[in-house]
Design a protein around this motif. Structure first.
Motif, PDB file in Angstrom:
ATOM      1  N   LYS A 112      41.071 -77.153 -47.429  1.00 10.80           N
ATOM      2  CA  LYS A 112      40.317 -76.715 -48.977  1.00 10.80           C
ATOM      3  C   LYS A 112      39.685 -78.125 -49.368  1.00 10.80           C
ATOM      4  O   LYS A 112      38.671 -78.065 -49.787  1.00 10.80           O
ATOM      5  N   GLN A 113      40.388 -79.115 -49.202  1.00  7.82           N
ATOM      6  CA  GLN A 113      39.919 -80.332 -49.863  1.00  7.82           C
ATOM      7  C   GLN A 113      38.656 -80.611 -48.710  1.00  7.82           C
ATOM      8  O   GLN A 113      37.614 -81.313 -49.250  1.00  7.82           O
ATOM      9  N   VAL A 156      45.777 -76.989 -47.713  1.00  7.81           N
ATOM     10  CA  VAL A 156      45.338 -78.010 -48.696  1.00  7.81           C
ATOM     11  C   VAL A 156      44.240 -78.852 -48.146  1.00  7.81           C
ATOM     12  O   VAL A 156      43.328 -79.080 -48.818  1.00  7.81           O
ATOM     13  N   ARG A 157      44.538 -79.405 -46.874  1.00  7.89           N
ATOM     14  CA  ARG A 157      43.787 -80.486 -46.397  1.00  7.89           C
ATOM     15  C   ARG A 157      42.423 -79.826 -46.049  1.00  7.89           C
ATOM     16  O   ARG A 157      41.381 -80.397 -46.322  1.00  7.89           O
TER      17      ARG A 157
END
Length: 106
Positions: free
Chosen positions: A59-60, A56-57
């Motif tokens: 992807k951000q 998730v990190r």
């Protein structure tokens, strides 16, 4: 004069031959290296975005969320309300339209 020396004697024989520069071999090596770099980038991106625990990190960090307004299009539909007050807030077609998130790579 007598010299006394102790240790390991290392003897090296130099051999080989010199070759000329060949453009075709250079181009084949260059394109192979660039192809392998492209493949490695795809593999690392896949692992980073879908396999690793902090996906998730990652992807951000890789993608940026961009907000933009929608252009109003004139469509005649009998199911739409006739006045602005009757329309729900999410379907308002005016200058103050809601912002839509679009995900674009950096």
């Amino acid at each position: 004069t007598v010299v006394s020396s102790r240790g390991i004697k290392v003897a090296v024989l130099v051999g080989g031959s010199f070759h000329e520069f060949r453009m075709l071999n250079f181009l084949v090596t260059l394109t192979t290296a660039l192809g392998l770099l492209a493949v490695s980038r795809v593999v690392v991106d896949y692992l980073m975005l879908y396999v690793l625990p902090d996906k998730v990190r990652y992807k951000q960090a890789k993608f940026e969320t961009v907000f933009t307004t929608r252009r109003a299009t004139v469509v005649q539909d009998v199911s739409l309300p006739l006045s602005q007050e009757d329309a729900p807030a999410s379907t308002t077609a005016s200058l103050g339209e809601p912002l839509l998130p679009l995900t674009n790579p950096i």
